[in-house]
Each structure stands twice: as structure tokens, then as C-alpha cells.
Write an enzyme that holds these catalytic residues in place. Structure first.
Site, PDB file in Angstrom:
ATOM      1  N   CYS A  40       0.829  -1.207   0.000  1.00  0.00           N
ATOM      2  CA  CYS A  40       0.000   0.000   0.000  1.00  0.00           C
ATOM      3  C   CYS A  40       0.866   1.260   0.000  1.00  0.00           C
ATOM      4  CB  CYS A  40      -0.922   0.015   1.217  1.00  0.00           C
ATOM      5  SG  CYS A  40      -1.872   1.550   1.385  1.00  0.00           S
ATOM      6  N   CYS A  57       0.378   3.626   3.364  1.00  0.00           N
ATOM      7  CA  CYS A  57       0.850   3.243   4.687  1.00  0.00           C
ATOM      8  C   CYS A  57       2.185   3.915   4.972  1.00  0.00           C
ATOM      9  CB  CYS A  57       1.004   1.725   4.770  1.00  0.00           C
ATOM     10  SG  CYS A  57      -0.555   0.822   4.879  1.00  0.00           S
ATOM     11  N   HIS A  82      -4.069   0.934   8.112  1.00  0.00           N
ATOM     12  CA  HIS A  82      -4.561   0.491   6.810  1.00  0.00           C
ATOM     13  C   HIS A  82      -5.943  -0.137   6.900  1.00  0.00           C
ATOM     14  CE1 HIS A  82      -4.134  -1.066   2.659  1.00  0.00           C
ATOM     15  NE2 HIS A  82      -4.761  -2.141   3.122  1.00  0.00           N
ATOM     16  N   ASN A 138     -14.103   8.831  -1.344  1.00  0.00           N
ATOM     17  CA  ASN A 138     -14.728   7.646  -1.933  1.00  0.00           C
ATOM     18  C   ASN A 138     -14.365   6.454  -1.065  1.00  0.00           C
ATOM     19  OD1 ASN A 138     -15.433   9.275  -4.141  1.00  0.00           O
ATOM     20  ND2 ASN A 138     -13.601   8.691  -5.289  1.00  0.00           N
ATOM     21  N   HIS A 185      -6.658   1.794   1.542  1.00  0.00           N
ATOM     22  CA  HIS A 185      -6.290   2.565   2.733  1.00  0.00           C
ATOM     23  C   HIS A 185      -7.269   3.729   2.918  1.00  0.00           C
ATOM     24  CE1 HIS A 185      -2.940   3.636   5.589  1.00  0.00           C
ATOM     25  NE2 HIS A 185      -3.662   4.754   5.611  1.00  0.00           N
ATOM     26  N   HIS A 238      -8.676   7.055   2.944  1.00  0.00           N
ATOM     27  CA  HIS A 238      -8.158   8.323   2.431  1.00  0.00           C
ATOM     28  C   HIS A 238      -9.243   9.043   1.648  1.00  0.00           C
ATOM     29  CE1 HIS A 238      -7.946   5.957  -1.260  1.00  0.00           C
ATOM     30  NE2 HIS A 238      -7.744   7.076  -1.945  1.00  0.00           N
ATOM     31  N   GLN A 274      -9.637  12.781  -1.167  1.00  0.00           N
ATOM     32  CA  GLN A 274      -8.907  13.582  -2.140  1.00  0.00           C
ATOM     33  C   GLN A 274      -9.382  15.034  -2.100  1.00  0.00           C
ATOM     34  OE1 GLN A 274      -8.210  11.610  -6.078  1.00  0.00           O
ATOM     35  NE2 GLN A 274      -9.620  10.068  -5.287  1.00  0.00           N
TER      36      GLN A 274
END
Length: 367
Positions: free
Chosen positions: A78, A81, A141, A181, A192, A194, A196
Site C-alpha cells: 500500500c 501506509c 490500513h 470515496n 487505505h 483516504h 482527495q
């Protein structure tokens, strides 16, 4: 109920091996961040375009280089991470609270230039100027935003606010969009937790339509559309999911998605930077409550969703009211809401769940 009392946010700025900016956000005192990105990365050469559609009046971003972006890697590879045990990632540090960095595969990048490219006339285009950033909510994660503490959710809000202020000040940026999303069904390429942030060189079509509606409402009534909307939903109550002292969450009267909730501050503001401390303090509890209700809708597990902040553009701030839109494409435990011929072809949504039933169901799954 009182909101979360938090310590100040510390901000540490560094750069990655290819020159991209990385920012660590920590609650309280700044944590020493001396780790260096040791990856042999080549300088970025993104080459996107923003093309104008003369039929719809919309701008469309063409970003063919994103075909090569990282797609659903195994957990041990990933890129979000922390860098540990000899494995190097986008985060050089061996731990972090919240981290924001420029996307390695951005849809938009670089400063605007004056000259247009393309054929002219009906066919006009310009460079895909702007900026795209990745917001890592936690180093864990296997977690999700719903697993965060109110203090950590407040830190994410502080990061969104800080980046909204910074990106809005960039030359040529017209609108800043923070979003998350979640879930492979949504199209997420990295598991992971997250989100944007996009800094657009144009006002997005959805926002332009909302502003147009608000201006027509102002002309007809002399009042603000979003003020009237929040007041009406609070007074009616049929679609209200939860309410605090400073925010109310409700299913919109004409919801497009089976389960869709909008979260508004009671005092209208144009963007995240204009929220006051009382609004900031209460937001984490309500947002986390909504996300956890979504996860309980279909008997447990992680419901795929999109969480989208609607903020006023840089030069059209008078009418639009900041709000968070949260929706899932799942309409039942074993069914997804696909955008088929009517929705995709005509942008005319057909909803399989009444907004009143959706609000009732979301109230039922409270704890």
C-alpha cells in the site's frame, strides 16, 4: 451536546523525492518529521487537458496518464501506509496522524497559462492546470473514517480547511472540492482510508447549477435558497436524520440516491474556512454518527459511499451554502444502484427508495 474540545493543529511541510509537497498534520505540538523519501522517482510530467463541451457548456478533463496509476495493490504494498521495515511508500515517516500530499497521478497539475490550445471555434481546450491532493486519514490500513475518534476527525476537518484556504489562493483556481470515496463498488483503487482534494480551474457543472438555482430563488423571494431549505427541513422534520446545536442532517426531498444525506451548518457559510469554532467542534460527532449509521444500514460491514463537500467557488461566494453530501450506491443488502440509460444518458435520476423511508431507516439504525 457540547462538541469536542481539541488542541491546536501542528503542520509540518516537506517534499517527496520527485518534488511533490507532503504535509503532516498533528494534534498538539509538532512531531519531528525528519524522514526523507529515498525512492528513485522521476520528475512528474502530467499532461492533462481541460476541454470545453460546446453542447452542454461543461468542462471535461482529459487525463490519459492516469491509466498507469496504482490499482488495488495488496496491503503489504500500500502506498499510503507509513514507510516501515524497508518498504518505502508515499509517506516517508514510520507513523503519522493525518497526511496530505500531491497526487502522483493527478488529473490536474501545474499553474495556468494564458494561451489556449486546440482547434479553436467549437473545439477549445487548455492545459489541465490546478492541483490534486491525497488526504490520508490515519496510518491504520485496516481502519475507516468511521473508526476515527472525534479528535482525529476534527484533525481531518482542520486539514481540509487548511488545504481549502491554501488551494483557493493559487492562481487560476476557481473551486476547491474535498471528498472521500469508500469501497471497491465506488471505484476506489486504494483500500487505505483516504480522501482527495481537487483544485479546479473552472466551476464544476453541479456547483454552477446550484448557484443558478440560488440566484433565481433570490430574485423571486429576496431570500437565500439554502437558508430557506435548512429552515424548511428542520420545521418539517420528516426527513431529518439527526440534529445538533449547529448542524442538521436530512435526506433531501428529491434525493437522487437510495440513501443520501445532506449535512448543513445552521449558520450559512460559503466554505470550510468560514466555519466558526462552535461549528467545527460539533461537526466530528455528527459526521461520525452518520457514517456509522450508513455501516449499520445493511446488517453490518462497510457500506460503500461518497462524502462530498460542496463549497462556493472563489468568485461566486454570495449564495451557495457549504454542505456535506453523503450517499451510497447500495439500495439493498444485495443490490447496487447502477446509473443506467435514464441516469447516465439523460442525467434524469430515478430513485428506488422514498426519501422519507430512507430518513426513517437511518433514524432506526441509531445507537
Amino acid at each position: 451536546m457540547a462538541g469536542t474540545v481539541t488542541e491546536p493543529t501542528a503542520r509540518t511541510v516537506t517534499t517527496l523525492a520527485d518534488g511533490r509537497e507532503l504535509i503532516y498534520y498533528d494534534r498538539g505540538a509538532a512531531v519531528p518529521r525528519n524522514a526523507v523519501d529515498r525512492r528513485p522517482l522521476d520528475p512528474r510530467t502530467p499532461a492533462s487537458q481541460v476541454r470545453f463541451d460546446p453542447v452542454t457548456g461543461d468542462h471535461v478533463t482529459i487525463a490519459a496518464h492516469r491509466q498507469a496509476r496504482t490499482y488495488q495493490p495488496p496491503a503489504e504494498e500500500c502506498p499510503l501506509c507509513p514507510s516501515r521495515d524497508g518498504r518505502l511508500s508515499e509517506i516517508p515517516a514510520d507513523d503519522y496522524q493525518v497526511a496530505v500530499f500531491e497526487n502522483r497521478f493527478p488529473s490536474l497539475a501545474g499553474a495556468p497559462v494564458a494561451a489556449e490550445v486546440g482547434g479553436g471555434g467549437l473545439w477549445t481546450a487548455g492545459p489541465g492546470a490546478g492541483r490534486c491532493e491525497v488526504v490520508c486519514f490515519t496510518a491504520d490500513h485496516d481502519a475507516s473514517f468511521a473508526d476515527l475518534s472525534p479528535e482525529r476527525a476534527r484533525l481531518v476537518l482542520d486539514a481540509w480547511t487548511d488545504r481549502t484556504a491554501a488551494l483557493s489562493a493559487l492562481p487560476g483556481v476557481e473551486q476547491v472540492y474535498c471528498f472521500e470515496n469508500r469501497g471497491a463498488e465506488i471505484g476506489v483503487t486504494l483500500a487505505h482510508p483516504h480522501g482527495q482534494i481537487y483544485a479546479f480551474p473552472f466551476t464544476t457543472p453541479r456547483t454552477a447549477r446550484m448557484i443558478g438555482q440560488a440566484e433565481r430563488h433570490r430574485a423571486a423571494t429576496g431570500r437565500n435558497l439554502f437558508d430557506d431549505l435548512v429552515a424548511a427541513e428542520r420545521a418539517d422534520g420528516a426527513r431529518v436524520v439527526l440534529a445538533g446545536e449547529h448542524w442538521t442532517a436530512f435526506v433531501p426531498f428529491a434525493a437522487r440516491w437510495p440513501y443520501e444525506v445532506h449535512l448543513y451548518p445552521h449558520r450559512r457559510v460559503p466554505d470550510l474556512t468560514a466555519l466558526d469554532e462552535a461549528q467545527r467542534a460539533e461537526f466530528p460527532r455528527l459526521h461520525l454518527d452518520l457514517l456509522r449509521r450508513f455501516d449499520r444500514l445493511f446488517g453490518g460491514g462497510r457500506t460503500p459511499y461518497i462524502a462530498a463537500w460542496h463549497q462556493a467557488p472563489a468568485r461566486q461566494r454570495a449564495e451557495l451554502g457549504l454542505h456535506l453530501e453523503l450517499f451510497t450506491i447500495r439500495r439493498a443488502a444485495d443490490k447496487l444502484k447502477y446509473l443506467a440509460g435514464v441516469e447516465s444518458g439523460m442525467d434524469a435520476f430515478v430513485n428506488d427508495v422514498t426519501p422519507e423511508d430512507a430518513a426513517r431507516r437511518l433514524r432506526e439504525v441509531a445507537r
